[in-house]
Design a protein around this motif. Structure first.
Motif, PDB file in Angstrom:
ATOM      1  N   TYR A  73       0.746  -1.121   0.034  1.00 38.24           N
ATOM      2  CA  TYR A  73      -0.080   0.091   0.079  1.00 38.24           C
ATOM      3  C   TYR A  73       0.798   1.261  -0.002  1.00 38.24           C
ATOM      4  O   TYR A  73       0.538   2.406  -0.698  1.00 38.24           O
ATOM      5  N   GLN A  74       1.862   1.324   0.795  1.00 36.77           N
ATOM      6  CA  GLN A  74       2.743   2.511   0.769  1.00 36.77           C
ATOM      7  C   GLN A  74       3.296   2.956  -0.517  1.00 36.77           C
ATOM      8  O   GLN A  74       3.420   4.209  -0.550  1.00 36.77           O
ATOM      9  N   LYS A  75       3.446   1.928  -1.352  1.00 36.68           N
ATOM     10  CA  LYS A  75       4.298   2.403  -2.455  1.00 36.68           C
ATOM     11  C   LYS A  75       3.590   3.212  -3.393  1.00 36.68           C
ATOM     12  O   LYS A  75       4.048   3.742  -4.346  1.00 36.68           O
ATOM     13  N   ASP A  76       1.884   3.273  -3.179  1.00 35.14           N
ATOM     14  CA  ASP A  76       1.193   3.673  -3.973  1.00 35.14           C
ATOM     15  C   ASP A  76       0.871   5.128  -3.473  1.00 35.14           C
ATOM     16  O   ASP A  76      -0.040   5.757  -4.217  1.00 35.14           O
ATOM     17  N   TYR A  77       1.333   5.753  -2.566  1.00 32.81           N
ATOM     18  CA  TYR A  77       0.905   7.103  -2.081  1.00 32.81           C
ATOM     19  C   TYR A  77       2.019   7.819  -1.058  1.00 32.81           C
ATOM     20  O   TYR A  77       3.202   7.181  -0.758  1.00 32.81           O
ATOM     21  N   THR A  78       1.952   9.243  -1.597  1.00 28.57           N
ATOM     22  CA  THR A  78       2.966   9.969  -0.932  1.00 28.57           C
ATOM     23  C   THR A  78       2.345  10.912  -0.156  1.00 28.57           C
ATOM     24  O   THR A  78       0.944  11.266  -0.191  1.00 28.57           O
ATOM     25  N   ARG A  79       2.836  11.973   0.614  1.00 30.50           N
ATOM     26  CA  ARG A  79       2.267  13.062   1.265  1.00 30.50           C
ATOM     27  C   ARG A  79       1.670  14.029   0.206  1.00 30.50           C
ATOM     28  O   ARG A  79       0.334  14.507   0.336  1.00 30.50           O
ATOM     29  N   ALA A  80       2.201  14.071  -1.035  1.00 31.49           N
ATOM     30  CA  ALA A  80       1.748  15.111  -2.019  1.00 31.49           C
ATOM     31  C   ALA A  80       0.555  14.558  -2.950  1.00 31.49           C
ATOM     32  O   ALA A  80      -0.306  15.061  -3.640  1.00 31.49           O
ATOM     33  N   SER A  81       0.421  13.211  -2.735  1.00 35.46           N
ATOM     34  CA  SER A  81      -0.630  12.587  -3.493  1.00 35.46           C
ATOM     35  C   SER A  81      -1.821  11.836  -2.780  1.00 35.46           C
ATOM     36  O   SER A  81      -2.649  11.250  -3.284  1.00 35.46           O
ATOM     37  N   LEU A  82      -2.118  12.466  -1.404  1.00 36.61           N
ATOM     38  CA  LEU A  82      -3.072  11.771  -0.677  1.00 36.61           C
ATOM     39  C   LEU A  82      -4.471  12.302  -1.265  1.00 36.61           C
ATOM     40  O   LEU A  82      -4.703  13.303  -1.721  1.00 36.61           O
ATOM     41  N   PRO A  83      -5.538  11.211  -1.305  1.00 38.20           N
ATOM     42  CA  PRO A  83      -6.805  11.645  -2.149  1.00 38.20           C
ATOM     43  C   PRO A  83      -7.555  12.791  -0.969  1.00 38.20           C
ATOM     44  O   PRO A  83      -7.394  12.823   0.184  1.00 38.20           O
TER      45      PRO A  83
END
Length: 471
Positions: free
Chosen positions: A343-353
């Motif tokens: 899961y972690q590889k698919d989101y960053t602080r800049a890409s949060l929904p």
């Protein structure tokens, strides 16, 4: 105090006695016997922590202290664990001077202040500094509470009961977080603001105040007789100079404790990624509350399973049980973090929904089960550490120092990672450091288990007492 029955002694070489023959004391009967029973006392200890750290955990499990912006909570946690790290190194000496009951009471006071600070911040949004200051004060108090707790929890049981006592305590303690999270879920079910309401904070505050009043009602440990008739060993109360010197003596007389230091550091480190960088990052407020509920509920099962079903299976050698516990904890470390990486590889602080995940979404079940496994790992990790410490010694003063090391290093690691979160370090960096530290913890613990854990506690604690009190 009951009369001594000198004709009854523990057999030399049994697991409960090590190489010593101990006097057996007659246990009180009736209500007095219930009150002074070790099981009742460890249950009371569990309820004190149910009310105080339990509510702290319920609030933390929601992520961000229940707030939309997690910065205030992250900085407050940094302050909490920084002061905790410093004072926990010396809280064992405070415990030996004041006694565990008074130390426990003083430790409960900071939790009410901490909960109140979030209520104030909810009402007056400019109370950021108060939240951080309350976190720093909580760190001082928490160092006292957890040292007293660890000291009593490891001293009351016989050697064959240590896993059971740890499991009982951990189950009751985590039930506080379970109930607190259930309250948060219920009161915020229709909340659209993505932060908890004032009613949640008020309820938590009342419960912490009950915990403060319960601590002084516990029995004096020196009046407690174990189930096998032996007395709880009380520490002497020497000078402060001697007590500080005992930190050095503990390392000198039992240097194998150093191999557990990575495990100590990791034991609260993983909360930051789990609570803020996963739960608060991906889910809406009601789902964050639900996640916290299942997380802490899973801890009850995790601690009882490892403590009762594995570590206290007396038909197996203690060394065998220690290795079995290590294998289970190690497997959990890699199962949880491999799963989390997906899961972690698919989101960053800049890409949060923008729209957070809800428990009714089709993608939620797998994410929810990961959080459950995180809770299981946490409970097993803490239970295993306490069991290892209890297997190393039966001396209350030495256990207090060991627990001080544990909580000090635990909090130092937590302070560092909470600060990293507060300054918005990449999620993947925090996650990777968490995984590496947990792996290092179990790796370094293995040689300590192999060389130090015996089938009964036969290390001569007299060496510790002699050198510590010769200062």
């Amino acid at each position: 105090m009951a009369d001594t029955l000198p004709e009854k002694t523990l057999e030399s070489g049994s697991e409960d006695s090590g190489s010593q023959r101990e006097e057996i004391f007659e246990r009180p009967t009736g209500l007095k016997g219930v009150y002074y029973h070790p099981y009742f006392q460890v249950s009371m200890l569990g309820f004190v922590c149910f009310m105080c750290p339990g509510m702290f955990n319920a609030l933390g499990g929601i992520g961000g202290g229940g707030q939309v912006n997690t910065t205030a909570q992250a900085n407050s946690s940094t302050a909490t664990y920084a002061t905790f790290a410093f004072f926990a190194f010396f809280s064992g000496t405070v415990n030996n001077v004041l006694g565990p009951r008074l130390t426990l009471f003083l430790g409960t006071l900071g939790y009410s202040l901490y909960i109140a600070s979030f209520l104030v911040d909810n009402i007056h949004p400019n109370a950021y500094d108060f939240v951080v200051a309350a976190g720093a004060i909580l760190g001082m108090c928490a160092g006292l509470l957890w040292t007293a707790q660890g000291c009593m929890m490891m001293a009351y049981p016989t050697e064959t009961q240590k896993g059971v006592f740890i499991g009982i305590f951990w189950a009751i303690f985590n039930l506080g977080a379970v109930i607190g999270s259930a309250v948060a879920f219920g009161t915020n079910f229709n909340n659209q603001s993505n932060s908890v309401g004032n009613g949640t904070y008020i309820g938590f505050l009342v419960l912490t105040l009950i915990g403060v009043s319960l601590a002084p009602l516990m029995a004096d440990p020196k009046r407690v007789v174990r189930t096998d008739g032996t007395k709880v060993t009380l520490p002497r109360q020497p000078s402060w100079k001697t007590e500080f010197y005992s930190l050095y003596v503990a390392l000198k007389t039992d240097p194998m404790i150093i191999l557990l230091f990575p495990m100590f550091v990791a034991s609260n480190y993983f909360y930051t990624w789990q609570q803020n960088d996963y739960n608060a990052a991906l889910f809406n407020i009601r789902t964050r509350s639900l996640n916290a509920f299942v997380y802490w509920a899973a801890q009850i099962f995790g601690s009882v399973f490892l403590g009762y079903c594995v570590l206290d299976r007396s038909k197996y050698r203690r060394r065998t049980r220690a290795i079995a516990g290590w294998v289970i904890v190690t497997l959990m470390v890699f199962v949880v973090h491999i799963w989390a990486y997906m899961y972690q590889k698919d989101y960053t602080r800049a890409s949060l929904p923008t729209v957070k995940m809800d428990f009714k979404d089709s993608a939620y079940p797998a994410h929810g089960w990961l959080y459950i496994f995180c809770g299981l790992l946490d409970a097993m990790w803490q239970t295993f550490v306490y069991w290892l410490l209890g297997a190393m010694s039966n001396d209350l003063a030495k256990l207090a120092v060991f627990t001080g090391f544990y909580k000090g290093l635990q909090s130092a690691g937590a302070a560092g990672v909470w600060h990293a979160d507060a300054v918005e370090s990449p999620y993947m960096s925090i996650f990777t450091s968490t995984w590496v530290l947990c792996a290092a913890g179990v790796l370094f613990a293995l040689p300590m288990i192999h060389y130090r854990i015996k089938d009964h506690t036969d290390v001569d604690d007299a060496q510790f007492e002699t050198e510590a009190h010769a200062a």
